[in-house]
Each structure stands twice: as structure tokens, then as C-alpha cells.
Write a protein that holds these residues in place. Structure first.
Motif, PDB file in Angstrom:
ATOM      1  N   GLY A  69       7.671  -6.622   5.977  1.00  0.00           N
ATOM      2  CA  GLY A  69       7.757  -5.159   5.817  1.00  0.00           C
ATOM      3  C   GLY A  69       9.102  -4.725   6.609  1.00  0.00           C
ATOM      4  N   TRP A 166      -1.222  -3.108   1.893  1.00  0.00           N
ATOM      5  CA  TRP A 166      -0.583  -4.169   2.830  1.00  0.00           C
ATOM      6  C   TRP A 166      -1.324  -5.368   2.549  1.00  0.00           C
ATOM      7  N   GLU A 167      -2.576  -5.345   2.773  1.00  0.00           N
ATOM      8  CA  GLU A 167      -3.341  -6.547   2.603  1.00  0.00           C
ATOM      9  C   GLU A 167      -3.116  -7.297   1.052  1.00  0.00           C
ATOM     10  N   PHE A 169      -0.075  -6.961  -0.418  1.00  0.00           N
ATOM     11  CA  PHE A 169       1.580  -6.910  -0.321  1.00  0.00           C
ATOM     12  C   PHE A 169       1.701  -6.165  -1.527  1.00  0.00           C
ATOM     13  N   VAL A 174       2.091   0.551  -1.061  1.00  0.00           N
ATOM     14  CA  VAL A 174       2.592   0.809  -0.019  1.00  0.00           C
ATOM     15  C   VAL A 174       3.635   2.061   0.379  1.00  0.00           C
ATOM     16  N   SER A 178       2.849   5.653   2.096  1.00  0.00           N
ATOM     17  CA  SER A 178       3.531   6.083   3.029  1.00  0.00           C
ATOM     18  C   SER A 178       4.283   7.271   2.750  1.00  0.00           C
TER      19      SER A 178
END
Length: 392
Positions: A69, A166-167, A169, A174, A178
Motif C-alpha cells: 500500500g 485489504w485482506e 488486496f 480500499v 478510505s
């Protein structure tokens, strides 16, 4: 054709396999290379990681502070800044985490833990992370931020989606989640401007009251970025850590019984569990100029992941590193909370939260054991995100 690499963070993992991998890397390849996530290096030895953390002017967080990231939505202090720019943000956060504030929150944390544990036991168990340790972490942060119930529910739901993204990807998810967290941060900052609270208790009010070295108020977008950073930073690691402890105690029923019967041992036990089950392997730094580490050349701005979880099982520092030992004489050498200017600001609150969470689990049960296979997190964390238990 696959690119040869020393470490593959995408390989399937069991509860024990990451630590076996780290041990082999410490022995044979302490400066490992991976081509995942656009390529990165990884240090696994305690001395090397400590040396990097002790040189913040050489190894910066500005380029990459976590693998995988990078910030696609703006810089988020204090983690995205180096000293001295990061310092006013860090001081403001520290101010709202003083001893009096943490002491005042302890009873609330215990109330949340006891209530969640009663419901968990009534259900006969299930996934400890989803039903107990994850909601507990969200409730603790909601209390610290003085969120109302709707804000708390919104934070937890969004944070869970963010973590799952995130887990897997999933870059798009994300980015989307965010942005939602940024919207929440902006709303909270605007609300505190209208209705400020004590800077000694509320992190947002503390940030609003802070000034830089020239006595100028912190820039709005950086302030919002800081709130966005700390909104989720404490919602990921504590649930994984509590899950790891539950797995360990499920495997060691004698220790589970002893800690339940002798709760005065729990503070030392938590510290040893923090060493054994540090939930991070992806906090990162990047050198400001080319460096040579273990005979390998790292170019300026290349990310180096710091495997705290590996450092804390380094056999050159901790005797019998894979064994649980109460009252290790050098337990304070562990790096579970990092080191240096970016050492975890919330470590005092985290220790209270983790102690209360584990004690409530022990006090609220007479026995618990694994009821299936655990599921592991991906990088940057390391540890279980699914822990099915059977409780009595």
C-alpha cells in the motif's frame, strides 16, 4: 514465468507457518526480497529492525510506511511524516492518551468486554474475532472519540469493509472505504470545531488546539488526514492479537486454567503474548539514499518491510523464542509496539484493552477450545482473523 523471490506474502498460511518461515529467513536470508506488491525488501532480525527504527532520518516513512500500500488519498500524519514535521501531531495524540484518560476509560472497556462476552457465551461461541474482539476494539475507539451510537456503528461497519478490502488486496474497495473514512473524519473535525471538548481527553480537540513549531494551527487537510489515520489504526491489530491468544490458550489448557485461577499473572502473560504474537510484519521504511544490508543493495526510496513478528522471536535475543515464558528477564526488548519516534502512540491504552479483553474471556468461561480451523490475515498484519471457539 514466476519471478524468483525469497519471501512470498501471498502463500497460504496456517497459524504456525509464518513463524517457521521467519525463522528460516533469519537463519539464511535476513534481508529478503519479494516481488509482490510492486516489490519490497523485508528485514527479519531483531538487531536490523531496531537499527532501522533508531535512524529515522536515514529510513523515512514519507515514501512507504506500510507494505502493501501507499496513500492514494493524501498524507496522513503522524505516520506519513518524519520528525520534526510529525511531532505536533504526535504530541496532540499523546495528550489525549494520558494516564488519567486511560484510567477513566478502563471501566468502560470492562463493561463492553463483559457484555460482549456474555452474548458470545450465550451463543455457545463462534468466531471470536467477529463476535468479540473486533466489536470490542470498535467500542473502545468510539469511547475515545466520544462518538454517538450512529457514528460508532458507521465507523465499525466501514472499518470492517476496509479491513476485508485489504485482506483481499482489493485496491478499488480500499480506495472507496478510505474515502468514506475521510468523510467521517471531516464530519468529526467540523463537529469539534463547533463543540470542542477537553484536549486532555478528546484526540480531535487536542489536534485542533495544537500548533506547529511556528505556533501556527495545523493545516485542515493534514488534520483531517491524521484523524482518518487514527480512526482505524486501533481497529485491526487488537482483534487479531486477542484471537492469537485464544488459539494459544485453546492449545494449552493448563495455562488457560492457571491464568483463570491466578489473574494476577495476566499482565506478565499479556507482555509475553505480545512478543509471541505481534500482529505486524508490514510496517515499512525507505532509505533516503542507497544502502547495503546483508550484502544486498537497496536503492533510495525502495520499501523495506520490518517484520516485528519475526524480530520478537529472534533466538539471538529471546531464549527458546517459540515458547511461552512468564516473566522473561528481557521481555521489554520486544518490538510489538515499534520503537523510536513512530512507536505506537496508543500502546498504554492497548495494553489495558488487551488485558481487559483476555481477562473477560477467562472470567466469562470455564473452558474454551478451538471448534475448527482458523483463517489468517494477509500482509501487513500476521495472525488469525477467524477463530472459531467452543465455550463452556
Amino acid at each position: 514465468m514466476a519471478v524468483p523471490q525469497d519471501y512470498d506474502p501471498l502463500a497460504p498460511e496456517t497459524f504456525d507457518s509464518p513463524h517457521a518461515t521467519f525463522a528460516e529467513l533469519r537463519r539464511s536470508c535476513p534481508m529478503a526480497r519479494s516481488e509482490a506488491f510492486d516489490g519490497f525488501w523485508m528485514l527479519t532480525r531483531h538487531a536490523d529492525i531496531r537499527a532501522v527504527l533508531d535512524e529515522p532520518l536515514l529510513y523515512t516513512t514519507r515514501v512507504r510506511n506500510v507494505v502493501p500500500g501507499g496513500s492514494a488519498t493524501g498524507r496522513r500524519p503522524p505516520l506519513h511524516l518524519d520528525p520534526p514535521e510529525h511531532t505536533p501531531y504526535r504530541r496532540a495524540i499523546d495528550r489525549a492518551l494520558g494516564a488519567a484518560r486511560i484510567e477513566g476509560m478502563t471501566a468502560m472497556i470492562k463493561g463492553h468486554a463483559d457484555r460482549l462476552l456474555r452474548a458470545y457465551r450465550h451463543a455457545g461461541g463462534g468466531d471470536l474475532v467477529d463476535l468479540y474482539s473486533s466489536p470490542l476494539a470498535a467500542l473502545v475507539f468510539a469511547d475515545w472519540f466520544f462518538l454517538d451510537p450512529n457514528q460508532s456503528a458507521h465507523l465499525w461497519a466501514t472499518s470492517k469493509e476496509f479491513v476485508k478490502a485489504w485482506e483481499h488486496f482489493d485496491a478499488e474497495a480500499v480506495s472507496r472505504t478510505s474515502a468514506t473514512l475521510y468523510d467521517l473524519a471531516r464530519d468529526l473535525v467540523a463537529e469539534r470545531r463547533r463543540h470542542p471538548r477537553s484536549p486532555d481527553h478528546d484526540p480531535i480537540s487536542s489536534l485542533l488546539a495544537a500548533t506547529d513549531a511556528d505556533n501556527v494551527a495545523l493545516p485542515d487537510e493534514m488534520l483531517v488526514g491524521c484523524v482518518r489515520q487514527i480512526l482505524v489504526v486501533g481497529l485491526v491489530a487488537p482483534p487479531i492479537f486477542v484471537g492469537s491468544v485464544a488459539v494459544h490458550l485453546s492449545r494449552d489448557q493448563a495455562l488457560q486454567h492457571r491464568l483463570r485461577a491466578e489473574p494476577e499473572l495476566l499482565p506478565a502473560a499479556i507482555e509475553e503474548f505480545l512478543r509471541l504474537y505481534t500482529p505486524y510484519r508490514g510496517f515499512a521504511r525507505a532509505p533516503v539514499h542507497e544502502v547495503m544490508l546483508h550484502g544486498r543493495t537497496v536503492a533510495a526510496n525502495e520499501p523495506i518491510a520490518l517484520a516485528y513478528a519475526s524480530a520478537n522471536r529472534d533466538e539471538t535475543v529471546f531464549e527458546d523464542p517459540d515458547c511461552f515464558r512468564l516473566d522473561r528477564p528481557n521481555i521489554r526488548q520486544h518490538l510489538a509496539f515499534g520503537r523510536g519516534p513512530h512507536r505506537c502512540a496508543g500502546m498504554a491504552m492497548a495494553r489495558v484493552e488487551l488485558l481487559v479483553a483476555v481477562r473477560a474471556l477467562l472470567d466469562g468461561t470455564t473452558r474454551f477450545e478451538l471448534a475448527g480451523d482458523v483463517r489468517m490475515s494477509g500482509m501487513p498484519e500476521v495472525g488469525p482473523i477467524y477463530v472459531p471457539l467452543r465455550v463452556v
